[in-house]
Design a protein around this motif. Structure first.
Motif, mmCIF file in Angstrom:
data_model
loop_
_atom_site.group_PDB
_atom_site.id
_atom_site.type_symbol
_atom_site.label_atom_id
_atom_site.label_comp_id
_atom_site.label_asym_id
_atom_site.label_seq_id
_atom_site.Cartn_x
_atom_site.Cartn_y
_atom_site.Cartn_z
ATOM 1 N N PRO A 55 21.760 33.664 -12.190
ATOM 2 C CA PRO A 55 21.234 34.947 -11.728
ATOM 3 C C PRO A 55 19.704 34.910 -11.666
ATOM 4 O O PRO A 55 19.039 34.407 -12.580
ATOM 5 N N ARG A 56 19.156 35.436 -10.587
ATOM 6 C CA ARG A 56 17.711 35.398 -10.374
ATOM 7 C C ARG A 56 16.947 36.034 -11.534
ATOM 8 O O ARG A 56 15.939 35.500 -11.982
ATOM 9 N N TRP A 57 17.408 37.179 -12.047
ATOM 10 C CA TRP A 57 16.668 37.850 -13.110
ATOM 11 C C TRP A 57 16.585 36.979 -14.358
ATOM 12 O O TRP A 57 15.561 36.977 -15.046
ATOM 13 N N LEU A 58 17.650 36.212 -14.637
ATOM 14 C CA LEU A 58 17.604 35.307 -15.780
ATOM 15 C C LEU A 58 16.649 34.148 -15.518
ATOM 16 O O LEU A 58 15.846 33.775 -16.378
ATOM 17 N N ALA A 59 16.732 33.572 -14.330
ATOM 18 C CA ALA A 59 15.848 32.458 -13.982
ATOM 19 C C ALA A 59 14.383 32.894 -14.059
ATOM 20 O O ALA A 59 13.541 32.182 -14.622
ATOM 21 N N GLU A 60 14.077 34.053 -13.521
ATOM 22 C CA GLU A 60 12.704 34.550 -13.583
ATOM 23 C C GLU A 60 12.264 34.773 -15.024
ATOM 24 O O GLU A 60 11.123 34.471 -15.393
ATOM 25 N N GLY A 61 13.164 35.285 -15.852
ATOM 26 C CA GLY A 61 12.837 35.532 -17.259
ATOM 27 C C GLY A 61 12.572 34.255 -18.030
ATOM 28 O O GLY A 61 11.597 34.169 -18.784
ATOM 29 N N TYR A 62 13.434 33.264 -17.853
ATOM 30 C CA TYR A 62 13.218 31.988 -18.542
ATOM 31 C C TYR A 62 11.904 31.356 -18.085
ATOM 32 O O TYR A 62 11.144 30.833 -18.901
ATOM 33 N N TYR A 63 11.631 31.395 -16.800
ATOM 34 C CA TYR A 63 10.383 30.840 -16.280
ATOM 35 C C TYR A 63 9.183 31.592 -16.871
ATOM 36 O O TYR A 63 8.214 30.982 -17.335
ATOM 37 N N HIS A 64 9.265 32.897 -16.858
ATOM 38 C CA HIS A 64 8.191 33.749 -17.371
ATOM 39 C C HIS A 64 7.902 33.428 -18.840
ATOM 40 O O HIS A 64 6.745 33.226 -19.224
ATOM 41 N N VAL A 65 8.931 33.361 -19.640
ATOM 42 C CA VAL A 65 8.742 33.099 -21.064
ATOM 43 C C VAL A 65 8.142 31.710 -21.288
ATOM 44 O O VAL A 65 7.208 31.546 -22.075
ATOM 45 N N ALA A 66 8.660 30.716 -20.591
ATOM 46 C CA ALA A 66 8.202 29.336 -20.807
ATOM 47 C C ALA A 66 6.774 29.099 -20.317
ATOM 48 O O ALA A 66 6.093 28.217 -20.825
ATOM 49 N N THR A 67 6.321 29.869 -19.351
ATOM 50 C CA THR A 67 4.967 29.656 -18.820
ATOM 51 C C THR A 67 3.962 30.664 -19.362
ATOM 52 O O THR A 67 2.827 30.292 -19.681
ATOM 53 N N ASP A 68 4.351 31.921 -19.488
ATOM 54 C CA ASP A 68 3.393 32.947 -19.877
ATOM 55 C C ASP A 68 3.124 33.018 -21.373
ATOM 56 O O ASP A 68 1.985 33.247 -21.779
ATOM 57 N N VAL A 69 4.131 32.829 -22.207
ATOM 58 C CA VAL A 69 3.890 32.914 -23.652
ATOM 59 C C VAL A 69 2.881 31.855 -24.097
ATOM 60 O O VAL A 69 1.913 32.188 -24.790
ATOM 61 N N PRO A 70 3.041 30.594 -23.694
ATOM 62 C CA PRO A 70 2.006 29.617 -24.073
ATOM 63 C C PRO A 70 0.626 29.983 -23.513
ATOM 64 O O PRO A 70 -0.393 29.802 -24.195
ATOM 65 N N SER A 71 0.591 30.514 -22.309
ATOM 66 C CA SER A 71 -0.687 30.896 -21.699
ATOM 67 C C SER A 71 -1.329 32.055 -22.459
ATOM 68 O O SER A 71 -2.529 32.023 -22.755
ATOM 69 N N TRP A 72 -0.550 33.093 -22.766
ATOM 70 C CA TRP A 72 -1.082 34.257 -23.466
ATOM 71 C C TRP A 72 -1.612 33.884 -24.852
ATOM 72 O O TRP A 72 -2.606 34.433 -25.305
ATOM 73 N N THR A 73 -0.913 32.992 -25.532
ATOM 74 C CA THR A 73 -1.273 32.665 -26.913
ATOM 75 C C THR A 73 -2.282 31.532 -27.009
ATOM 76 O O THR A 73 -2.694 31.171 -28.107
ATOM 77 N N ALA A 74 -2.688 30.966 -25.888
ATOM 78 C CA ALA A 74 -3.648 29.861 -25.891
ATOM 79 C C ALA A 74 -5.083 30.339 -26.122
ATOM 80 O O ALA A 74 -5.943 29.536 -26.481
#
Length: 117
Positions: A55-74
Motif C-alpha cells: 500500500p502506498r501509504w505504508l511505503a511512504e511512511g516507511y520511506y519517511h521514517v527511514a530518511t527523515d528521522v535520521p535527518s531531523w536528529t542529525a
C-alpha cells in the motif's frame, strides 16, 4: 485494521501523541513511543514479507521514517537520548526495517532475534 497497522497509521500521519510528531515539533525522543513505532513496523514487515504489492501509504511512511528521522536528529543541538549506543541502534533499526519492508526479506541470517531497544 489490526493494531500494528493502526499504530503505523497514527504515526505516519504524525497525529497527536505520536512519536514522530513529538520528535519533529517538540524535539523529544520518546523511548516508549519509539518502541511502539518500531514494534509495529516490525510486525507489518513480518506479515508483508514477499508481498508483490505494498500500500502506498505504508511505503511512504516507511520511506519517511527511514530518511527523515535520521535527518531531523542529525542536527548537533538535537537532544539525543543517552546512551549514544541506544540512539545509534534505533537509527540503524529504522533503516533495517525500511530495507526489510521494501525488499520483502531482512538481511539477517535466520534464526534472528531482534533485540529490544
Amino acid at each position: 485494521m489490526d493494531e500494528a497497522l493502526k499504530t503505523l497509521e497514527h504515526e505516519f500521519r504524525s497525529e497527536p501523541g505520536s512519536f514522530l510528531l513529538g520528535l519533529r515539533s517538540d524535539l523529544v525522543w520518546d523511548r516508549d513511543g519509539f518502541t511502539r513505532l518500531e514494534k509495529a513496523m516490525r510486525a507489518v514487515c513480518e506479515r508483508s514479507q514477499g508481498a508483490e504489492e505494498l500500500p502506498r501509504w505504508l511505503a511512504e511512511g516507511y520511506y519517511h521514517v527511514a530518511t527523515d528521522v535520521p535527518s531531523w536528529t542529525a542536527h548537533p543541538h538535537f537532544p539525543r537520548p543517552e546512551p549514544a549506543e541506544y540512539f545509534d541502534a534505533c537509527i540503524e533499526r529504522l533503516t533495517d526495517l525500511a530495507d526489510w519492508f521494501f525488499r520483502g526479506e531482512h538481511v539477517y541470517i535466520e534464526p534472528h532475534t531482534w533485540p529490544e531497544l
